[in-house]
Scaffold this active site. Structure first.
Site, PDB file in Angstrom:
ATOM      1  N   GLU A  69       6.255  -4.618  11.790  1.00  0.00           N
ATOM      2  CA  GLU A  69       6.837  -3.342  11.412  1.00  0.00           C
ATOM      3  C   GLU A  69       8.302  -3.297  11.840  1.00  0.00           C
ATOM      4  O   GLU A  69       8.750  -4.086  12.684  1.00  0.00           O
ATOM      5  CB  GLU A  69       6.054  -2.200  12.088  1.00  0.00           C
ATOM      6  CG  GLU A  69       6.551  -0.787  11.780  1.00  0.00           C
ATOM      7  CD  GLU A  69       6.539  -0.434  10.308  1.00  0.00           C
ATOM      8  OE1 GLU A  69       7.322  -1.055   9.552  1.00  0.00           O
ATOM      9  OE2 GLU A  69       5.785   0.479   9.925  1.00  0.00           O
ATOM     10  N   HIS A 121      -2.350  -2.184   7.840  1.00  0.00           N
ATOM     11  CA  HIS A 121      -3.376  -2.259   8.882  1.00  0.00           C
ATOM     12  C   HIS A 121      -4.240  -0.996   8.907  1.00  0.00           C
ATOM     13  O   HIS A 121      -3.838   0.079   8.435  1.00  0.00           O
ATOM     14  CB  HIS A 121      -2.728  -2.458  10.253  1.00  0.00           C
ATOM     15  CG  HIS A 121      -1.831  -1.317  10.649  1.00  0.00           C
ATOM     16  ND1 HIS A 121      -2.308  -0.135  11.175  1.00  0.00           N
ATOM     17  CD2 HIS A 121      -0.494  -1.179  10.573  1.00  0.00           C
ATOM     18  CE1 HIS A 121      -1.308   0.683  11.410  1.00  0.00           C
ATOM     19  NE2 HIS A 121      -0.180   0.079  11.046  1.00  0.00           N
TER      20      HIS A 121
END
Length: 203
Positions: free
Chosen positions: A82, A9
């Site tokens: 994550e 990201h």
């Protein structure tokens, strides 16, 4: 042959301030947005069949910015999130290092020995990374897939593909924000074409 692009990201406010994110979420910075748009521009002439994204806002927003006007589907999947850092999330790294010195040291230096009762272990993330990868390969033979995820998750996935043990996790190429990694999988064998490339980003 399956072609896989891995993307971390774009930069977030928490990246800038040094906060651990995990399942928490910092908003994309202006730089993070620009870099995601630049990556989309870099990939504009490459046919992408499907985009898979972590369900975290910072990753999904990055995926949308990369997709731009394309009609390519974006599929959210929790398995691409994550690693959960538990009660470390939203806290400054320097504070965590001071308060949990042994655990923090183990996290970065001996991840295979890291243990806490809050959040996930590296082996937990490895299980979902392996499962996700196998599902994608099975679902998209001969296609091009773009995956938008996170730093630790992507390191664990690439370590799995290289057959590296977890103690070697952080010896790999650094995965910067909005970086691009290209992998070609032929007859089940992954080949890294390039890794962690940020040539499209503003420095």
């Amino acid at each position: 042959m399956v072609t896989i692009y891995l993307v971390r990201h774009g930069q977030t406010e928490w990246n800038v301030t040094g906060k651990m994110q995990g399942w928490g979420n910092g908003e994309l910075t202006e730089s993070g947005i620009r870099d995601a748009l630049s990556l989309g521009n870099r990939l504009q002439d490459i046919p992408i069949d499907v985009i898979y994204s972590s369900t975290s806002k910072r990753a999904y927003q990055t995926a949308e910015l990369i997709a731009g006007e394309r009609t390519v589907p974006i599929i959210k999947d929790d398995r691409l999130r994550e690693m959960s850092f538990g009660d470390w999330e939203g806290r400054l790294r320097e504070e965590i290092e001071k308060e949990f010195s042994a655990e923090y040291k183990a996290f970065w230096e001996t991840p295979h020995l890291y243990e806490r009762n809050s959040g996930e272990l590296f082996t937990d993330v490895l299980k979902r990374a392996e499962e996700m990868y196998k599902d994608i390969i099975a679902s998209h033979p001969s296609e091009t897939v773009l995956i938008v995820s996170h730093s630790i998750f992507l390191r664990i996935l690439t370590a799995y593909l290289r057959k590296l043990s977890l103690d070697k996790l952080f010896t790999q190429t650094y995965i910067g924000n909005a970086s691009l990694t290209k992998i070609q999988v032929t007859d089940g064998i992954p080949e890294f074409i390039f890794e962690g490339d940020r040539s499209h980003c503003e420095e």
